[in-house]
Design a protein around this motif. Structure first.
Motif, PDB file in Angstrom:
ATOM      1  N   CYS A  47       0.806  -1.225   0.000  1.00  0.00           N
ATOM      2  CA  CYS A  47       0.000   0.000   0.000  1.00  0.00           C
ATOM      3  C   CYS A  47       0.839   1.274   0.000  1.00  0.00           C
ATOM      4  CB  CYS A  47      -0.966   0.000   1.180  1.00  0.00           C
ATOM      5  SG  CYS A  47      -0.164   0.237   2.791  1.00  0.00           S
ATOM      6  N   ARG A  48       2.158   1.140   0.184  1.00  0.00           N
ATOM      7  CA  ARG A  48       3.111   2.265   0.154  1.00  0.00           C
ATOM      8  C   ARG A  48       3.011   3.188   1.367  1.00  0.00           C
ATOM      9  NH1 ARG A  48       6.676  -0.032  -2.946  1.00  0.00           N
ATOM     10  NH2 ARG A  48       5.803  -0.722  -4.936  1.00  0.00           N
ATOM     11  N   ALA A  49       2.298   2.763   2.391  1.00  0.00           N
ATOM     12  CA  ALA A  49       2.247   3.570   3.614  1.00  0.00           C
ATOM     13  C   ALA A  49       3.617   3.565   4.282  1.00  0.00           C
ATOM     14  CB  ALA A  49       1.194   3.019   4.563  1.00  0.00           C
ATOM     15  N   LYS A  50       4.015   4.718   4.830  1.00  0.00           N
ATOM     16  CA  LYS A  50       5.325   4.829   5.466  1.00  0.00           C
ATOM     17  C   LYS A  50       5.283   4.220   6.866  1.00  0.00           C
ATOM     18  CE  LYS A  50       6.999   8.884   2.945  1.00  0.00           C
ATOM     19  NZ  LYS A  50       7.539  10.267   3.052  1.00  0.00           N
ATOM     20  N   PHE A  51       6.380   3.555   7.228  1.00  0.00           N
ATOM     21  CA  PHE A  51       6.473   2.914   8.530  1.00  0.00           C
ATOM     22  C   PHE A  51       6.883   3.909   9.604  1.00  0.00           C
ATOM     23  CE2 PHE A  51       7.707  -0.765   5.709  1.00  0.00           C
ATOM     24  CZ  PHE A  51       6.512  -1.454   5.871  1.00  0.00           C
ATOM     25  N   ASP A  52       6.434   3.650  10.834  1.00  0.00           N
ATOM     26  CA  ASP A  52       6.959   4.349  11.997  1.00  0.00           C
ATOM     27  C   ASP A  52       7.009   3.345  13.142  1.00  0.00           C
ATOM     28  OD1 ASP A  52       4.434   4.326  13.507  1.00  0.00           O
ATOM     29  OD2 ASP A  52       3.761   5.816  12.054  1.00  0.00           O
ATOM     30  N   PHE A  53       7.606   3.718  14.234  1.00  0.00           N
ATOM     31  CA  PHE A  53       7.862   2.764  15.311  1.00  0.00           C
ATOM     32  C   PHE A  53       6.610   2.445  16.121  1.00  0.00           C
ATOM     33  CE2 PHE A  53       9.326   1.567  19.585  1.00  0.00           C
ATOM     34  CZ  PHE A  53      10.138   0.501  19.247  1.00  0.00           C
ATOM     35  N   PHE A  54       5.643   3.364  16.141  1.00  0.00           N
ATOM     36  CA  PHE A  54       4.507   3.204  17.040  1.00  0.00           C
ATOM     37  C   PHE A  54       3.238   2.705  16.346  1.00  0.00           C
ATOM     38  CE2 PHE A  54       7.256   6.441  18.954  1.00  0.00           C
ATOM     39  CZ  PHE A  54       7.489   5.859  20.196  1.00  0.00           C
ATOM     40  N   LYS A  55       2.751   3.410  15.311  1.00  0.00           N
ATOM     41  CA  LYS A  55       1.444   3.097  14.735  1.00  0.00           C
ATOM     42  C   LYS A  55       1.530   2.154  13.520  1.00  0.00           C
ATOM     43  CE  LYS A  55      -0.865   7.346  16.214  1.00  0.00           C
ATOM     44  NZ  LYS A  55      -1.633   8.541  15.771  1.00  0.00           N
ATOM     45  N   ARG A  56       2.571   2.273  12.722  1.00  0.00           N
ATOM     46  CA  ARG A  56       2.639   1.464  11.504  1.00  0.00           C
ATOM     47  C   ARG A  56       4.008   0.777  11.426  1.00  0.00           C
ATOM     48  NH1 ARG A  56      -0.939   1.607   7.443  1.00  0.00           N
ATOM     49  NH2 ARG A  56      -1.681   3.675   8.061  1.00  0.00           N
ATOM     50  N   ARG A  57       4.089  -0.349  12.095  1.00  0.00           N
ATOM     51  CA  ARG A  57       5.352  -1.090  12.120  1.00  0.00           C
ATOM     52  C   ARG A  57       5.422  -2.036  10.926  1.00  0.00           C
ATOM     53  NH1 ARG A  57       6.321  -3.539  17.979  1.00  0.00           N
ATOM     54  NH2 ARG A  57       8.370  -3.863  17.015  1.00  0.00           N
ATOM     55  N   LYS A  58       6.634  -2.399  10.564  1.00  0.00           N
ATOM     56  CA  LYS A  58       6.818  -3.287   9.413  1.00  0.00           C
ATOM     57  C   LYS A  58       6.823  -4.753   9.836  1.00  0.00           C
ATOM     58  CE  LYS A  58      10.675  -1.345   8.445  1.00  0.00           C
ATOM     59  NZ  LYS A  58      11.931  -0.901   7.798  1.00  0.00           N
ATOM     60  N   HIS A  59       6.335  -5.590   8.941  1.00  0.00           N
ATOM     61  CA  HIS A  59       6.321  -7.037   9.138  1.00  0.00           C
ATOM     62  C   HIS A  59       6.796  -7.690   7.844  1.00  0.00           C
ATOM     63  CE1 HIS A  59       3.953  -6.681  12.861  1.00  0.00           C
ATOM     64  NE2 HIS A  59       3.281  -5.730  12.226  1.00  0.00           N
ATOM     65  N   HIS A  60       7.468  -8.816   7.980  1.00  0.00           N
ATOM     66  CA  HIS A  60       7.960  -9.533   6.802  1.00  0.00           C
ATOM     67  C   HIS A  60       7.096 -10.759   6.517  1.00  0.00           C
ATOM     68  CE1 HIS A  60      11.597  -7.129   7.526  1.00  0.00           C
ATOM     69  NE2 HIS A  60      11.869  -7.343   6.260  1.00  0.00           N
ATOM     70  N   CYS A  61       6.739 -10.913   5.262  1.00  0.00           N
ATOM     71  CA  CYS A  61       6.046 -12.127   4.821  1.00  0.00           C
ATOM     72  C   CYS A  61       7.044 -13.280   4.849  1.00  0.00           C
ATOM     73  CB  CYS A  61       5.492 -11.933   3.414  1.00  0.00           C
ATOM     74  SG  CYS A  61       4.805 -13.439   2.678  1.00  0.00           S
TER      75      CYS A  61
END
Length: 229
Positions: A47-61
């Motif tokens: 979705c191209r949303a930018k990651f941040d440490f609190f609300k939108r963290r990254k996950h790996h498939c």
């Protein structure tokens, strides 16, 4: 044939039960992919949303190794091709792929291991010149085994099968073509090319043999698709 010896391994993606020896690895398995590094992934690869440490963290498939936000990578699905013991995180695309493959591991693989009776002939032999064999997949999934009362055949390595063709045997009441057997072209242990035909035993119930053929077709497609990547 006894099953291969296995060991428990913990990777960053989860617990896996893997063969001790690489020579016992299944041709249907896939290696774990390398994860896209944090430095290369600043936003969700869907979705191209930018990651941040609190609300939108990254996950790996765990199947493709790409990084996503939680909304795009929240499903936990079984991944038998990578030998995980528990469901693991998938992206949306990989979720659909792994769910389709589950049917093969839960149903079709068992069919191949259980085996069936087939009349086996060389490509240049007539239909009445073959021998009856009980054909099944080996416990480590690497070979097709031929068990006969009198005749013997060397196993066929699954990864050495070049082509597989369904051989029809008429049509059912609804006009659908019925599978009567398969022809496979493969490379033997000497490096030579062989073609054999395996026809469903006509002396009994044909249904188990036809189900085995359908399962073998799915198995070949899985190996062929992985080989083409």
């Amino acid at each position: 044939m006894a099953g291969s010896e296995k060991k428990l391994e913990r990777s960053k993606s989860g617990l896996r039960m893997i063969p001790v020896s690489d020579t016992d690895s299944s041709p249907f398995s896939l290696p774990e992919p390398p994860w896209v590094s944090d430095d290369e992934c600043k936003q969700c690869q869907n979705c191209r949303a930018k990651f941040d440490f609190f609300k939108r963290r990254k996950h790996h498939c765990r199947r493709c190794g790409k990084c996503f936000c939680n909304d795009c990578c929240q499903e936990k699905v079984n991944l038998p091709r990578m030998l995980f013991l528990d469901p693991v995180r998938h992206c949306q695309v990989c979720t659909e792929i792994s769910r389709k493959e589950e049917d093969f591991f839960e149903k079709h693989l068992k069919t191949l291991l259980n085996g069936g009776y087939f009349n086996v002939t060389e490509s240049d032999m007539g239909p009445d010149e073959g021998s009856l064999f009980f054909l099944k997949l080996s416990a480590n999934h690497r070979q097709l085994l031929f068990e006969g009362d009198n005749d013997k055949r060397e196993p066929v390595q699954i990864e050495k099968i070049d082509t597989l063709q369904i051989l029809p045997s008429g049509k059912d009441e609804e006009g659908n073509t019925l599978a009567g057997g398969i022809a496979i072209k493969y490379t033997d242990t000497t490096g030579g090319t062989n073609i054999i035909k395996m026809m469903v035993d006509s002396g009994g119930n044909k249904k188990p043999g036809q189900i085995w053929i359908a399962a073998m077709q799915k198995a070949f497609k899985m190996v062929y698709d992985a080989r083409a990547k």
